[in-house]
Design a protein around this motif. Sequence first.
Motif, PDB file in Angstrom:
ATOM      1  N   SER A 123      59.897  54.313   0.973  1.00  0.00           N
ATOM      2  CA  SER A 123      59.023  55.043   1.901  1.00  0.00           C
ATOM      3  C   SER A 123      58.569  56.378   1.319  1.00  0.00           C
ATOM      4  CB  SER A 123      59.744  55.253   3.230  1.00  0.00           C
ATOM      5  OG  SER A 123      61.035  55.795   3.012  1.00  0.00           O
ATOM      6  N   ARG A 124      59.025  56.685   0.082  1.00  0.00           N
ATOM      7  CA  ARG A 124      58.672  57.950  -0.574  1.00  0.00           C
ATOM      8  C   ARG A 124      59.006  59.145   0.308  1.00  0.00           C
ATOM      9  NH1 ARG A 124      53.775  55.306  -2.321  1.00  0.00           N
ATOM     10  NH2 ARG A 124      53.904  54.795  -4.516  1.00  0.00           N
ATOM     11  N   VAL A 125      60.241  59.172   0.768  1.00  0.00           N
ATOM     12  CA  VAL A 125      60.694  60.270   1.612  1.00  0.00           C
ATOM     13  C   VAL A 125      62.008  60.806   1.058  1.00  0.00           C
ATOM     14  CG1 VAL A 125      61.696  60.794   3.880  1.00  0.00           C
ATOM     15  CG2 VAL A 125      59.549  59.529   3.745  1.00  0.00           C
ATOM     16  N   LEU A 126      62.124  62.130   1.028  1.00  0.00           N
ATOM     17  CA  LEU A 126      63.384  62.771   0.677  1.00  0.00           C
ATOM     18  C   LEU A 126      64.002  63.269   1.975  1.00  0.00           C
ATOM     19  CD1 LEU A 126      65.352  63.951  -1.489  1.00  0.00           C
ATOM     20  CD2 LEU A 126      64.010  66.039  -1.360  1.00  0.00           C
TER      21      LEU A 126
ATOM     22  N   PRO B  82      58.003  63.838   2.952  1.00  0.00           N
ATOM     23  CA  PRO B  82      57.278  62.918   2.079  1.00  0.00           C
ATOM     24  C   PRO B  82      57.210  63.513   0.674  1.00  0.00           C
ATOM     25  CG  PRO B  82      56.036  63.365   4.104  1.00  0.00           C
ATOM     26  CD  PRO B  82      57.193  64.312   4.072  1.00  0.00           C
ATOM     27  N   PHE B  83      57.309  62.676  -0.350  1.00  0.00           N
ATOM     28  CA  PHE B  83      57.248  63.171  -1.729  1.00  0.00           C
ATOM     29  C   PHE B  83      55.977  63.993  -1.929  1.00  0.00           C
ATOM     30  CE2 PHE B  83      59.879  59.421  -3.665  1.00  0.00           C
ATOM     31  CZ  PHE B  83      60.968  59.837  -2.948  1.00  0.00           C
ATOM     32  N   GLU B  84      54.877  63.523  -1.347  1.00  0.00           N
ATOM     33  CA  GLU B  84      53.600  64.223  -1.524  1.00  0.00           C
ATOM     34  C   GLU B  84      53.689  65.651  -1.001  1.00  0.00           C
ATOM     35  OE1 GLU B  84      48.906  63.853  -0.131  1.00  0.00           O
ATOM     36  OE2 GLU B  84      50.448  62.693   0.900  1.00  0.00           O
ATOM     37  N   PHE B  85      54.330  65.804   0.163  1.00  0.00           N
ATOM     38  CA  PHE B  85      54.484  67.140   0.757  1.00  0.00           C
ATOM     39  C   PHE B  85      55.279  68.056  -0.191  1.00  0.00           C
ATOM     40  CE2 PHE B  85      57.104  70.076   3.341  1.00  0.00           C
ATOM     41  CZ  PHE B  85      56.098  70.816   3.931  1.00  0.00           C
ATOM     42  N   LEU B  86      56.396  67.539  -0.704  1.00  0.00           N
ATOM     43  CA  LEU B  86      57.211  68.347  -1.615  1.00  0.00           C
ATOM     44  C   LEU B  86      56.427  68.708  -2.868  1.00  0.00           C
ATOM     45  CD1 LEU B  86      60.650  66.553  -1.352  1.00  0.00           C
ATOM     46  CD2 LEU B  86      60.066  68.832  -0.509  1.00  0.00           C
TER      47      LEU B  86
ATOM     48  N   ASP C  93      50.162  59.247  -3.820  1.00  0.00           N
ATOM     49  CA  ASP C  93      51.066  58.192  -4.296  1.00  0.00           C
ATOM     50  C   ASP C  93      52.163  58.703  -5.220  1.00  0.00           C
ATOM     51  OD1 ASP C  93      49.410  56.429  -2.942  1.00  0.00           O
ATOM     52  OD2 ASP C  93      48.122  56.140  -4.691  1.00  0.00           O
ATOM     53  N   VAL C  94      52.347  60.023  -5.270  1.00  0.00           N
ATOM     54  CA  VAL C  94      53.307  60.565  -6.228  1.00  0.00           C
ATOM     55  C   VAL C  94      54.730  60.098  -5.892  1.00  0.00           C
ATOM     56  CG1 VAL C  94      53.980  62.748  -5.101  1.00  0.00           C
ATOM     57  CG2 VAL C  94      53.747  62.652  -7.590  1.00  0.00           C
ATOM     58  N   ASP C  95      55.505  59.869  -6.925  1.00  0.00           N
ATOM     59  CA  ASP C  95      56.891  59.450  -6.756  1.00  0.00           C
ATOM     60  C   ASP C  95      57.816  60.526  -7.298  1.00  0.00           C
ATOM     61  OD1 ASP C  95      57.687  57.016  -5.564  1.00  0.00           O
ATOM     62  OD2 ASP C  95      56.557  55.920  -7.089  1.00  0.00           O
ATOM     63  N   ILE C  96      59.050  60.525  -6.791  1.00  0.00           N
ATOM     64  CA  ILE C  96      60.081  61.370  -7.394  1.00  0.00           C
ATOM     65  C   ILE C  96      60.947  60.429  -8.226  1.00  0.00           C
ATOM     66  CG2 ILE C  96      62.144  62.758  -6.961  1.00  0.00           C
ATOM     67  CD1 ILE C  96      60.747  63.985  -4.564  1.00  0.00           C
TER      68      ILE C  96
ATOM     69  N   TRP D  21      51.771  71.565   6.312  1.00  0.00           N
ATOM     70  CA  TRP D  21      50.995  70.364   6.031  1.00  0.00           C
ATOM     71  C   TRP D  21      49.566  70.507   6.576  1.00  0.00           C
ATOM     72  CZ3 TRP D  21      50.827  66.910   2.579  1.00  0.00           C
ATOM     73  CH2 TRP D  21      50.116  65.714   2.759  1.00  0.00           C
ATOM     74  N   GLN D  22      49.464  71.023   7.810  1.00  0.00           N
ATOM     75  CA  GLN D  22      48.134  71.234   8.398  1.00  0.00           C
ATOM     76  C   GLN D  22      47.321  72.201   7.551  1.00  0.00           C
ATOM     77  OE1 GLN D  22      46.865  69.335  10.667  1.00  0.00           O
ATOM     78  NE2 GLN D  22      48.862  68.313  10.791  1.00  0.00           N
ATOM     79  N   ALA D  23      47.965  73.261   7.078  1.00  0.00           N
ATOM     80  CA  ALA D  23      47.268  74.250   6.254  1.00  0.00           C
ATOM     81  C   ALA D  23      46.777  73.598   4.958  1.00  0.00           C
ATOM     82  CB  ALA D  23      48.193  75.426   5.940  1.00  0.00           C
ATOM     83  N   TYR D  24      47.601  72.720   4.410  1.00  0.00           N
ATOM     84  CA  TYR D  24      47.218  72.022   3.176  1.00  0.00           C
ATOM     85  C   TYR D  24      45.999  71.130   3.429  1.00  0.00           C
ATOM     86  CZ  TYR D  24      47.373  68.581  -0.602  1.00  0.00           C
ATOM     87  OH  TYR D  24      47.034  67.753  -1.644  1.00  0.00           O
TER      88      TYR D  24
END
Length: 140
Positions: free
Chosen positions: A20-23, A36-40, A65-68, A108-111
Amino acid sequence: MAGLDQDTPIPTAITLHRKSRVLEIAFADGSRFEFPFEFLRVQSPSAEVRGHGPGQETLQQGKRDVDILSLEPVGNYAVKPVFSDGHDSGLYSWDYLHMLGREQDGLWQAYLRRLEREGGTRDPAKLPPPAPKGGCGHHH
């Protein structure tokens, strides 16, 4: 070495959910956050992303789609994720992660607003091709 403040929230569990690409991080104070990985990735504390002062931040695009690939512990106060796009200079301290968790929605909203304002995209396929760099860039 950065000392831990007694107010520093200490994680009790850090789980990388690759599918799920979540930390997911659970803190000793009872709070739990899912990033979410994208958020990080777009909130990376590294100088490369943050710039060297307010307004100097580099807009991160196409990170949907970035992964850690791995998460490396740094002392007992931070982790360093290695992202699939090669970014690995961000040190995420417990304080920083806790702050991200508390302010996740607003950040996230600001982004998203900034992407919209600057005509950016989260979709890697829609990114303009990178500008050719001058010279061949090889050192002999």
